[in-house]
Design a protein around this motif. Structure first.
Motif, PDB file in Angstrom:
ATOM      1  N   LEU A 215      23.642   2.826   8.179  1.00 36.47           N
ATOM      2  CA  LEU A 215      23.754   1.602   8.982  1.00 36.47           C
ATOM      3  C   LEU A 215      22.413   1.256   9.619  1.00 36.47           C
ATOM      4  O   LEU A 215      21.992   0.090   9.639  1.00 36.47           O
ATOM      5  CB  LEU A 215      24.821   1.780  10.064  1.00 36.47           C
ATOM      6  N   MET A 216      21.712   2.261  10.126  1.00 41.46           N
ATOM      7  CA  MET A 216      20.410   2.013  10.740  1.00 41.46           C
ATOM      8  C   MET A 216      19.380   1.527   9.707  1.00 41.46           C
ATOM      9  O   MET A 216      18.530   0.696  10.018  1.00 41.46           O
ATOM     10  CB  MET A 216      19.896   3.290  11.429  1.00 41.46           C
ATOM     11  N   LYS A 217      19.480   2.025   8.486  1.00 40.77           N
ATOM     12  CA  LYS A 217      18.571   1.559   7.437  1.00 40.77           C
ATOM     13  C   LYS A 217      18.869   0.105   7.075  1.00 40.77           C
ATOM     14  O   LYS A 217      17.954  -0.669   6.770  1.00 40.77           O
ATOM     15  CB  LYS A 217      18.684   2.459   6.200  1.00 40.77           C
ATOM     16  N   ILE A 218      20.131  -0.268   7.108  1.00 43.18           N
ATOM     17  CA  ILE A 218      20.498  -1.664   6.875  1.00 43.18           C
ATOM     18  C   ILE A 218      19.938  -2.533   7.996  1.00 43.18           C
ATOM     19  O   ILE A 218      19.358  -3.603   7.751  1.00 43.18           O
ATOM     20  CB  ILE A 218      22.028  -1.821   6.777  1.00 43.18           C
ATOM     21  N   LEU A 219      20.078  -2.072   9.234  1.00 42.97           N
ATOM     22  CA  LEU A 219      19.590  -2.842  10.374  1.00 42.97           C
ATOM     23  C   LEU A 219      18.063  -2.890  10.417  1.00 42.97           C
ATOM     24  O   LEU A 219      17.491  -3.831  10.973  1.00 42.97           O
ATOM     25  CB  LEU A 219      20.138  -2.255  11.678  1.00 42.97           C
ATOM     26  N   ALA A 220      17.411  -1.899   9.851  1.00 41.32           N
ATOM     27  CA  ALA A 220      15.939  -1.886   9.824  1.00 41.32           C
ATOM     28  C   ALA A 220      15.381  -2.683   8.650  1.00 41.32           C
ATOM     29  O   ALA A 220      14.173  -2.886   8.562  1.00 41.32           O
ATOM     30  CB  ALA A 220      15.433  -0.444   9.740  1.00 41.32           C
ATOM     31  N   SER A 221      16.253  -3.162   7.781  1.00 42.61           N
ATOM     32  CA  SER A 221      15.822  -3.828   6.561  1.00 42.61           C
ATOM     33  C   SER A 221      15.349  -5.249   6.817  1.00 42.61           C
ATOM     34  O   SER A 221      15.435  -5.769   7.933  1.00 42.61           O
ATOM     35  CB  SER A 221      16.970  -3.847   5.544  1.00 42.61           C
ATOM     36  N   GLU A 222      14.894  -5.890   5.765  1.00 41.27           N
ATOM     37  CA  GLU A 222      14.419  -7.269   5.869  1.00 41.27           C
ATOM     38  C   GLU A 222      15.563  -8.266   6.043  1.00 41.27           C
ATOM     39  O   GLU A 222      15.381  -9.352   6.580  1.00 41.27           O
ATOM     40  CB  GLU A 222      13.608  -7.626   4.617  1.00 41.27           C
ATOM     41  N   PHE A 223      16.769  -7.853   5.607  1.00 40.64           N
ATOM     42  CA  PHE A 223      17.916  -8.759   5.658  1.00 40.64           C
ATOM     43  C   PHE A 223      19.116  -8.086   6.330  1.00 40.64           C
ATOM     44  O   PHE A 223      20.159  -7.868   5.698  1.00 40.64           O
ATOM     45  CB  PHE A 223      18.286  -9.219   4.245  1.00 40.64           C
ATOM     46  N   PRO A 224      19.002  -7.761   7.634  1.00 40.14           N
ATOM     47  CA  PRO A 224      20.089  -7.051   8.311  1.00 40.14           C
ATOM     48  C   PRO A 224      21.369  -7.873   8.450  1.00 40.14           C
ATOM     49  O   PRO A 224      22.477  -7.329   8.341  1.00 40.14           O
ATOM     50  CB  PRO A 224      19.492  -6.709   9.676  1.00 40.14           C
ATOM     51  N   TYR A 225      21.219  -9.175   8.712  1.00 40.04           N
ATOM     52  CA  TYR A 225      22.404 -10.035   8.845  1.00 40.04           C
ATOM     53  C   TYR A 225      23.213 -10.038   7.552  1.00 40.04           C
ATOM     54  O   TYR A 225      24.446  -9.860   7.562  1.00 40.04           O
ATOM     55  CB  TYR A 225      21.968 -11.460   9.210  1.00 40.04           C
ATOM     56  N   GLU A 226      22.523 -10.219   6.429  1.00 39.43           N
ATOM     57  CA  GLU A 226      23.208 -10.230   5.139  1.00 39.43           C
ATOM     58  C   GLU A 226      23.877  -8.885   4.870  1.00 39.43           C
ATOM     59  O   GLU A 226      24.977  -8.830   4.292  1.00 39.43           O
ATOM     60  CB  GLU A 226      22.213 -10.559   4.027  1.00 39.43           C
ATOM     61  N   GLY A 227      23.226  -7.796   5.299  1.00 41.03           N
ATOM     62  CA  GLY A 227      23.809  -6.468   5.126  1.00 41.03           C
ATOM     63  C   GLY A 227      25.106  -6.309   5.900  1.00 41.03           C
ATOM     64  O   GLY A 227      26.100  -5.788   5.376  1.00 41.03           O
ATOM     65  N   THR A 275      14.209 -11.156  17.767  1.00 43.95           N
ATOM     66  CA  THR A 275      12.802 -10.997  17.379  1.00 43.95           C
ATOM     67  C   THR A 275      12.389  -9.541  17.230  1.00 43.95           C
ATOM     68  O   THR A 275      11.252  -9.250  16.874  1.00 43.95           O
ATOM     69  CB  THR A 275      11.890 -11.690  18.412  1.00 43.95           C
ATOM     70  N   SER A 276      13.302  -8.617  17.503  1.00 46.50           N
ATOM     71  CA  SER A 276      12.979  -7.199  17.392  1.00 46.50           C
ATOM     72  C   SER A 276      13.168  -6.701  15.965  1.00 46.50           C
ATOM     73  O   SER A 276      14.070  -7.140  15.250  1.00 46.50           O
ATOM     74  CB  SER A 276      13.874  -6.374  18.329  1.00 46.50           C
ATOM     75  N   THR A 277      12.312  -5.763  15.558  1.00 49.75           N
ATOM     76  CA  THR A 277      12.475  -5.098  14.266  1.00 49.75           C
ATOM     77  C   THR A 277      12.984  -3.673  14.434  1.00 49.75           C
ATOM     78  O   THR A 277      13.189  -2.968  13.445  1.00 49.75           O
ATOM     79  CB  THR A 277      11.132  -5.061  13.506  1.00 49.75           C
ATOM     80  N   ASP A 278      13.193  -3.262  15.684  1.00 52.19           N
ATOM     81  CA  ASP A 278      13.703  -1.921  15.992  1.00 52.19           C
ATOM     82  C   ASP A 278      15.197  -1.889  15.687  1.00 52.19           C
ATOM     83  O   ASP A 278      15.972  -2.652  16.265  1.00 52.19           O
ATOM     84  CB  ASP A 278      13.454  -1.627  17.475  1.00 52.19           C
ATOM     85  N   PRO A 279      15.655  -0.986  14.783  1.00 49.99           N
ATOM     86  CA  PRO A 279      17.078  -0.964  14.438  1.00 49.99           C
ATOM     87  C   PRO A 279      17.995  -0.643  15.612  1.00 49.99           C
ATOM     88  O   PRO A 279      19.144  -1.090  15.637  1.00 49.99           O
ATOM     89  CB  PRO A 279      17.172   0.120  13.352  1.00 49.99           C
TER      90      PRO A 279
END
Length: 460
Positions: A215-227, A275-279
Motif C-alpha cells: 500500500l505504501m509503494k502504491i501511495l509513493a508511486s506516480e499515480f497513487p489516486y489511480e492505485g 503536494t506531498s510525495t511522502d507516502p
C-alpha cells in the motif's frame, strides 16, 4: 543498454560465465532497463546451485531455502541492499497452501523454467550478457517466452499464464499488480483484472505488514489516486481500509460550501491533489476525513454536519495504523495530521495560538500539514491551492518557528529556581507551576523575565 549496468554486475556475470555457469539478469532489472527507468535491484538467476556459488564467492551469504545467495560487491555501499547482490538458482515451485509461500522448491534446469514461475510478463524476461572482450561492452540477448517486451511497449500488466493460478500461488500479487500499474502508469489486462477481482478474498491470507508495504509503494508511486481506485474497484480496498469505504454515498453538500462529492470521493481526491510525495503524509491525507461517517448528523435546518469528525477520525486512524502495523513514529505522525487538520487560518488569531498549533503537531510536521491542507482544499472542489488566509498563516508559522517555537524550556526560570524560591522539595507541584507560568508567558512573551516569574510563583 549494457552501459547502464554497473561494473560490479559485469564482474559477477563474468566470473559465473568463466566457471561455465549460465547467468542472467532477470525480473525488474530487465524491465526497467528496457523501459529506460532507473534500476534499483540488480537481481540475477543462474544454473549454479547455492553450494557452487559459495565456492565461487566464499564470503557470500546464504540463509534461506529459496536458492538466493547474497554476493558481496566491493563497490556497492553497505547502505544499498547491505552491499549485496542477490543471485538465485533457477528454480521451480509447487504447492501454495498459505497463498504466499511455495510448499516445495526444486532447482530448475533452464532459465525458461524459472521465468514460468514469475508473476507478470513484464517481470518474466531475462537478459543474457556475453563475456567482456577487450574492454568493450558485452553484447546481450533477451529471453522473453511470455512476450513481456510487447506488453511493456503497450503499457500492460498481464499475468504469466493463468492469472487465477498466479494469484492463488501468491495472494500478494493481487496488490503487486496494482502497485506496478501505479508506478509505471500501466493498465491491467482484462483477464488479469478479472482474476484480481475474483480472487480478492485471498488477501486475507497475507500478513498486514506485507499489505501495508505494498500500500505504501502504491501511495509513493506516480499515480497513487489511480492505485487506490483500482484497489476499490477490485474489492481489495474493502479488505485493507473498510473504514475509508464507509464514506461512499455520505453527502457533504451544504448551501454556500464548496463540497460537492461524497466523503469517500473527497478523501481520494485530496490524496490526488496533495503536494506531498511522502507516502505517510499521502496516507494521512487519504484518511483525513475518515471520521465523518461516524459523526454524521443534521442541524436545525436539516443540513448535514460532521461536528468533531477530526477527533473521531484520530481514533479510527489509531486503529487502522495499529492494524496495518505502522511503526510507532509513523502512527503518531498520521494521527496528529488527522486530529489537527481542521486548524483555523483566521487572520485574527493570536501569535500564541499559532505557537500552540506548532506545538500540537510538532515543528517537523508543519509542512506536511500544509501539504495536507492543499489536498483537502483542491479535493473539495476549490480551484486555488492556497487562500490568501492560508498564505498569511504560513508566513506567520515561519515567523514563529524562527529560530524555534517558544517552549517550556525557554522560560527564564526552571525547577531549581522554584524550589529555591519556595523552599520546597522536588515533586509534581514544580511541574504544575512551570506549566501555569508557561501558559501565561506564551500569551505575552514580554513576561518572560526572571524577576516577574519569581514574583508570580508566589501567587499561583
Amino acid at each position: 543498454m549494457t552501459d547502464k549496468i554497473p561494473p560490479h554486475i559485469h564482474e559477477i556475470v563474468e566470473k559465473f560465465s568463466s566457471a561455465g555457469y549460465e547467468i542472467f539478469l532477470v525480473g525488474g532489472s530487465v524491465r526497467d532497463l528496457l523501459n529506460n527507468r532507473k534500476v534499483t535491484d540488480w537481481d540475477l538467476t543462474t544454473s549454479a546451485t547455492p553450494e557452487q556459488m559459495l565456492v565461487l564467492f566464499p564470503d557470500s551469504l546464504y540463509e534461506n531455502n529459496f536458492g538466493t545467495v547474497g554476493i558481496k560487491a566491493p563497490d556497492l555501499p553497505e547502505t544499498e541492499h547491505k552491499g549485496l547482490v542477490e543471485v538465485t538458482t533457477f528454480r521451480t515451485e509447487k504447492g501454495y497452501k498459505d497463498s504466499r509461500h511455495p510448499d516445495k522448491v526444486e532447482w530448475g534446469k533452464t532459465v525458461e523454467e524459472d521465468l514460468g514461475r514469475r508473476d507478470f510478463t513484464i517481470n518474466a524476461m531475462a537478459l543474457r550478457l556475453a563475456s567482456l572482450t577487450q574492454g568493450k561492452l558485452p553484447d546481450y540477448n533477451i529471453i522473453d517466452p511470455y512476450n513481456g517486451q510487447e506488453d511493456l511497449k503497450k503499457n500492460i500488466i498481464r499475468a504469466v499464464g493463468d492469472p487465477d493460478l498466479r494469484f492463488k500461488e501468491d495472494a500478494l500479487r493481487l496488490m503487486r499488480a496494482i502497485r506496478f500499474a501505479s508506478q509505471l502508469g500501466f493498465s491491467i489486462e482484462e483477464e488479469t483484472l478479472e482474476a484480481i477481482t475474483q480472487d480478492a478474498g485471498l488477501l486475507k491470507n497475507i500478513a498486514f505488514e506485507r499489505v501495508r508495504d505494498e500500500l505504501m509503494k502504491i501511495l509513493a508511486s506516480e499515480f497513487p489516486y489511480e492505485g487506490i481506485m483500482l484497489l476499490k474497484n477490485t474489492g481489495l480496498l474493502s479488505l485493507i481500509l473498510p473504514e475509508l469505504e464507509e464514506g461512499i454515498g455520505i453527502s457533504q453538500m451544504r448551501p454556500g460550501r464548496h463540497h460537492v462529492d461524497d466523503v469517500f470521493t473527497h478523501n481520494v481526491l485530496s490524496l490526488k491533489f496533495t503536494t506531498s510525495t511522502d507516502p505517510i503524509v499521502r496516507f494521512a491525507t487519504l484518511i483525513h476525513d475518515i471520521g465523518k461517517p461516524k459523526v454524521k448528523n443534521s442541524d436545525n435546518d436539516g443540513l448535514v454536519i460532521f461536528h468533531n469528525h477530526e477527533i473521531a477520525g484520530a481514533k479510527i486512524a489509531r486503529n487502522v495504523t495499529e492494524r496495518l502495523r505502522f511503526s510507532k513514529k509513523e502512527q503518531e505522525k498520521i494521527i496528529k495530521l488527522v486530529r489537527w487538520h481542521m486548524f483555523t487560518v483566521d487572520e485574527h488569531i493570536t501569535d500564541s495560538a499559532v505557537r500552540r498549533f506548532i506545538r500540537r503537531i510538532g515543528v517537523e510536521n508543519v509542512k506536511d500539514m500544509m501539504d495536507l491542507r492543499v489536498g483537502d482544499r483542491l479535493g473539495g472542489g476549490t480551484q486555488t491551492a492556497e487562500s490568501w488566509r492560508l498564505k498569511l498563516f504560513k508566513k506567520r508559522l515561519d515567523e514563529q518557528m524562527a529560530p524555534a517555537p517558544f517552549s517550556i524550556n525557554d522560560l527564564a526560570i526552571d525547577g531549581k529556581d522554584i524550589m529555591k524560591e519556595l523552599k520546597i522539595k522536588p515533586g509534581p507541584k514544580i511541574g504544575e507551576i512551570l506549566q501555569k507560568l508557561f501558559e501565561e508567558v506564551d500569551e505575552d512573551l514580554e513576561k518572560n523575565n526572571k524577576e516577574f516569574l519569581l514574583q508570580r510563583i508566589h501567587e499561583i
